[in-house]
Design an enzyme around this catalytic site. Structure first.
Site, PDB file in Angstrom:
ATOM      1  N   LYS A 180     132.981  13.240  18.025  1.00  0.00           N
ATOM      2  CA  LYS A 180     132.840  12.113  17.098  1.00  0.00           C
ATOM      3  C   LYS A 180     133.014  10.781  17.831  1.00  0.00           C
ATOM      4  CE  LYS A 180     134.126  10.601  12.460  1.00  0.00           C
ATOM      5  NZ  LYS A 180     132.718  10.229  12.179  1.00  0.00           N
ATOM      6  N   HIS A 230     138.879  15.431  13.221  1.00  0.00           N
ATOM      7  CA  HIS A 230     137.471  15.744  13.461  1.00  0.00           C
ATOM      8  C   HIS A 230     137.284  16.314  14.866  1.00  0.00           C
ATOM      9  CE1 HIS A 230     136.736  13.080   9.990  1.00  0.00           C
ATOM     10  NE2 HIS A 230     135.608  13.769   9.850  1.00  0.00           N
TER      11      HIS A 230
END
Ligand SMILES: NC(=O)C1=CN([C@@H]2O[C@H](COP(=O)(O)OP(=O)(O)OC[C@H]3O[C@@H](n4cnc5c(N)ncnc54)[C@H](OP(=O)(O)O)[C@@H]3O)[C@@H](O)[C@H]2O)C=CC1
Ligand SMILES: O=C(O)C1=N[C@H](C(=O)O)C[C@H](O)C1
Length: 240
Positions: A139, A135
């Site tokens: 995040k 990701h």
């Protein structure tokens, strides 16, 4: 539908675009700068709230929606240690709570594929199972909510695995999840089965946030006239 957006960041903005394109109206947009506007009175102006914020703020936001009597769709990850408390509060207030660790239709098909593969691999203990998720660097939580959902399904099916870890596994009964943070990656999840002689992997790779956002708007539409704890399984059953 009149929609309250609790969280107006990367997901909130993508959801706004899709909701408007489907004929809905955004009546409230909440971020940190105007969090004081997140009141029962303002929430009551909406038919549904869509909540994508942070692990620390999500549960308070759900409670406020239950108190206001407004259905809430949430994709915020990293708060699941409080799941029982949230579901009890929803039942007590006769509210409507739709949560998914991942709202993408493709990921939910991938969840099914993961279960099927895990069921098959249960019989073949020469394969060691592990996972990787990648990701963007903004995040806050690791591993991703999606990775945890995949891991829980594997643990249910593959009897030689009983827990997951993001650290170095201490035994083969621990499923290793490697969480990589890189650039602006929307989300890649890979489940891997490795033996001495070969290797099998399945991957879901999101090309943008549009798939997550469309799923959240479909969930909000699904909540109209419903009560209780809802999930993507309920929505996909209706769509199939
Ligand atoms: N289930 C799914 O399909 C998906 C889930 N997610 C999850 O959704 C969440 C949000 O992701 P993303 O949009 O990328 O994150 P962003 O950081 O881009 O957005 C978060 C938003 O929440 C706001 N916010 C933070 N704290 C509060 C608070 N106390 N009250 C009100 N608003 C607050 C932020 O305000 P400000 O901008 O002012 O800081 C921001 O607008 C994450 O948990 C992520 O893991 C993401 C994609 C898909
Ligand atoms: O934070 C994100 O961006 C994402 N979060 C969700 C998760 O934690 O699984 C879903 C998606 O992978 C994007």
């Amino acid at each position: 539908m009149k929609i309250a957006l609790i969280g107006y960041g990367k997901m909130g903005r993508t959801i706004e675009e899709i909701a408007i394109s489907r004929g809905h109206e955004i009546v409230l947009k909440i971020d940190v700068s105007n969090a004081a506007d997140l009141t029962e009175e303002n929430l009551k102006k909406a038919d549904v709230a869509i909540e994508f914020t942070t692990p620390d703020s999500a549960v308070d936001n759900y409670q406020l929606c239950f108190a206001a009597g407004v259905p809430v769709v949430s994709g915020t990850t990293g708060w699941l240690s409080r799941r029982n408390e949230v579901e009890e509060a929803c039942r007590e207030k006769e509210g409507c709570f739709f949560y998914a660790s991942n709202f993408s239709i493709g990921v939910n098909l991938f969840f099914e594929l993961n279960c099927k593969l895990a069921r098959m691999m249960n019989a073949f203990d020469q394969y060691n199972v592990s996972m990787t998720e990648v990701h963007h660097t903004h995040k806050l939580d690791a591993p991703s909510g999606t990775a945890i959902s995949l891991a829980e399904d594997i643990i249910d099916e593959v009897k030689r695995v009983d827990s997951w870890t993001i650290d170095e596994p201490k035994s083969t009964s621990e499923l290793s999840i490697e969480a990589i943070r890189e650039g602006e990656v929307p989300g890649i999840h890979t489940v891997k089965y490795d033996s001495e002689v070969d290797y099998i992997e399945i991957t879901h790779s999101a090309k943008s946030r549009k798939g997550f956002a469309l799923g959240a708007v479909l969930a909000a539409e699904f909540c109209q006239g419903r009560k209780g704890i809802l999930s993507m399984k309920n929505l996909l059953n209706e769509m199939a």
